[in-house]
Structure formats: structure tokens, C-alpha cells
Design an enzyme around this catalytic site. Structure first.
Site, short mmCIF file in Angstrom:
data_model
loop_
_atom_site.label_atom_id
_atom_site.label_comp_id
_atom_site.label_asym_id
_atom_site.label_seq_id
_atom_site.Cartn_x
_atom_site.Cartn_y
_atom_site.Cartn_z
N SER A 197 38.96 37.03 37.24
CA SER A 197 39.16 35.78 36.50
C SER A 197 39.74 34.65 37.33
O SER A 197 39.83 33.52 36.83
CB SER A 197 40.04 36.02 35.28
N ALA A 198 40.11 34.90 38.57
CA ALA A 198 40.45 33.77 39.43
C ALA A 198 39.25 32.84 39.59
O ALA A 198 39.39 31.67 39.94
CB ALA A 198 40.93 34.26 40.80
#
Length: 387
Positions: free
Chosen positions: A67-68
């Protein structure tokens, strides 16, 4: 443990923290890069390229950052807004008419970025193959009944965030989000960061996997509240359903998954590429003008959502597309904005200190936000700039 790379004078606490992560927190292979005012001050890597192998991690080794990726995807919508191509206060349906169905006429573009759109789940999870098809993902979220009235509450859109952002980009530009990122951001910047891995880069990406925290005196154990554990264990909860929007879970090491463009979850980067991206958002890098104008920086880090998260259960804070400094994701300071990746990765910028940070690992833990290894490195940066 051989740690390779360099740190500028004064940033030795980051190197010490990086070494300790291998010694006490079970790190297998990782890299961390820090920029300050557009100048690289930390560039370290160590361990093995593959979580279950012995080949050394190299400077150019890249990994999935989960999710970065959301922070990179957010920059696309903010840049389109900055260029006058997208109105953050316009209804999503103004660009994507099919999205107006089922009571979502009031959903705004800023609601998508701040996890307030109300569609963190889909009633029928998509397979990994379906999730890679932008037509299929757009159809799934457009047909989904909202879990709450858009704008009335917030909850982490673990997978659907990427489908929403990706379709807005297609509607506004006619281009896929992965190609837009490559052509407009990472390519010109020279950042080793991709959403949709090109075949020519496949040999650089190491094999990742799950690891457990070591039972040592120096280890840090994540002990979630009982209510959080219950939410993840309950298959009917928004928490479980949001993370299960792709079922079965994609294999990070599958070449087809890596080649797909999933702007919520499957970006691939080096630590240097992730840090360079954030450095370029807030300042000049190698003589290039910052990507974000000052008002865009302020929009990214202005609080849009705060308090109990309907999906993550804990309190979270979001600006426009970015997590903000708080208990769920401690960053460098109150003005920081960025995004963690599930299991460890982290990228962020802190305009007040000029710091941009990227951390990539091959050993993923059962953490969604505040991974202890990333947090140890952030504390090292904080100690370095405190002098």
C-alpha cells in the site's frame, strides 16, 4: 551482517537502527534511503535479495511495496488537479457517470482520496486476474452499494482505492494509471518505481515472503487491541471484506501480478526510488522543479479524515491520498505525509524538515501500518536531524 552504502555525517543513527533491525528484529533483506532538501543523506542496503535465499541484496534490488503504492497513485490525481484537469470538489460522477448509481451522487473526488467514498468492499471479491482488468474493476465498484453515505465517515479502501483512482485517471486522461506514472513522474525523475513492472526490469525484483517477529529481548511485538483482532477474524466485517476484495490473495512473486497495474497495492520500487519520489514532491531534485506546487503540498497534508476508521478499526488520519502523522502510522512529525505498505514498507515526506524517506523490505510481517522496523529507522532519522 554486511550493510552496504553510505550515510552523511550526522545520520549515523539511521545506520545503527538499520543494523539493529537485522540483529534484533529478524530483518532478512532491506534497504533505506533518505533525502534532505533534495540531497541524498542515507543510502543503505543489506541482507539477501530473496527472503528465502542467500544471494546478496544489491543497490538496484527492488521489491513490492504494497500500500505504499497508494501515495504514488495519489500524486497522479493531485497533479491532474494542479494542472487544471481535475476538480477535487467535483462529484466523481462528473467524470465517471456510471459511479453516480446506488446513492453515490454526492461522492466527491476528494472523498476518494481521503477514504470517504463509502465503497471499501465489493460484494463479490475479484480474482487476481479480474483485479488486473481495469474494465472489470470499474464495473465492480460502480455497481457496489455504499457501506456509508459518501463523505459521512471514513474507512480504509484497501483495494478499491486503486480501482477508484485508476478509473478516474482513465476517464480524465484516457491513459492507464501505471503508464501515466511512468511517463509523467518516475521516468522523467529517474526513479526506480513502477506500477506495472516492465518485463525488462523483472530480473531486479527479489522474492518476498512472510516472516515472524523473533522471540528475543530486543524484538518489538505488535499487540493489537482485541477489537482489532476480532475485526480481522470476522469474515463479515468491513475489515476482512476490504482486504479480501481480491480473493485468493495475490502472490507477490507471480510475474503476472507484478506486471499488472494495481495502484493500491502492487507498486515495485527500490528504497532509493521511493525516497526520490517523495523528495521530488516537496523540493528540487537534481535541478528539477518540485512536482507539487506549495498549495498542492498543503492539500496533501491537510487533514481530511480523522478518528475511528471503519475498516482498520483504530484511529487513522488522512489528507488527500496520504496518511498523516498519528498513532496508526507515526511519521517524522506533525507535517509529514506519506503511506506505509502492509507488512513493512514505508515512504513519506516531511516538508518542515526537508526529509524524504523510503524503506523497502522482503520480509513482510502481520502489520498494516506501524511496522517496528520502519519505525526504528524513522526514530533514527529524528535523532539525526535533532543533532
Amino acid at each position: 551482517m554486511n550493510v552496504n552504502g553510505t550515510v552523511a555525517e550526522g545520520f549515523e543513527p539511521v545506520r545503527a537502527a538499520f543494523v539493529r533491525n537485522f540483529e534484533t528484529l529478524g530483518e532478512r533483506g532491506a534497504a533505506v534511503t533518505v533525502y534532505r532538501h533534495g540531497r541524498k543523506v542515507v543510502d543503505l542496503w543489506g541482507g539477501t535479495r530473496d527472503v528465502d535465499g542467500s544471494e546478496p541484496w544489491q543497490r538496484e534490488t527492488a521489491h513490492v511495496v504494497h500500500s505504499a503504492t497508494k501515495g504514488v497513485a495519489a500524486a497522479v490525481l493531485l497533479l491532474l488537479h494542479q494542472r487544471g484537469q481535475l476538480d477535487l470538489d467535483a462529484p466523481v460522477g462528473a467524470y465517471w457517470p456510471e459511479f453516480k448509481a446506488r446513492g453515490r451522487e454526492t461522492a466527491l473526488v476528494r472523498h476518494v482520496l481521503s477514504h470517504r467514498a463509502g465503497v471499501p468492499v465489493v460484494d463479490r471479491p475479484l480474482t487476481p486476474e479480474e483485479a488486473a482488468d481495469p474494465d472489470r474493476t470499474a464495473e465492480a465498484v460502480a455497481g457496489q452499494a455504499p457501506a456509508w453515505a459518501p463523505g459521512a465517515d471514513h474507512g480504509y479502501h484497501a483495494h478499491t482505492y486503486g480501482w477508484l483512482v485508476g478509473e478516474l485517471v482513465r476517464r480524465v486522461t484516457g491513459r492507464g494509471v501505471g503508464g501515466w506514472i511512468a511517463d509523467e513522474i518516475t521516468g522523467p525523475l529517474g526513479a526506480d518505481l513502477w506500477v506495472g513492472l516492465p518485463e525488462a526490469e523483472t530480473g531486479r525484483v527479489g522474492r518476498s515472503g512472510r516472516v515472524t517477529s523473533p522471540e528475543t529481548a530486543g524484538s518489538v511485538r505488535m499487540r493489537p487491541k482485541r477489537s482489532v483482532a476480532d475485526a480481522y477474524a470476522d469474515p463479515s466485517s468491513l475489515t476482512s471484506r476490504a482486504f479480501a476484495a481480491i480473493t485468493p490473495p495475490p502472490d507477490d512473486n507471480d510475474p503476472a501480478y507484478r506486471a499488472a497495474a494495481l495502484p493500491a497495492s502492487n507498486g515495485i520500487a527500490t528504497a532509493e526510488g521511493l525516497a526520490r519520489f517523495y523528495a521530488a514532491l516537496i523540493g528540487a531534485v537534481d535541478g528539477r522543479e518540485p512536482l507539487f506546487a506549495p498549495p498542492t503540498v498543503e492539500a496533501a497534508r491537510a487533514e481530511e479524515s480523522a478518528g475511528p476508521d471503519r475498516v482498520l478499526v483504530v484511529n487513522t488520519r488522512f489528507g488527500l491520498g496520504y496518511m498523516l502523522h498519528g498513532t496508526a502510522s507515526p511519521l517524522l512529525g506533525p507535517g509529514s505525509f506519506g503511506h506505509p505498505g502492509r507488512g513493512g514498507p514505508l515512504g513519506f515526506a516531511d516538508p518542515d524538515s526537508g526529509i524524504a524517506f523510503g524503506y523497502v523490505t522482503n520480509g513482510f510481517r502481520k502489520t498494516v501500518t506501524a511496522d517496528p522496523r520502519a519505525q526504528a529507522l524513522v526514530r533514527g532519522v529524528r535523532a539525526a536531524i535533532a543533532g
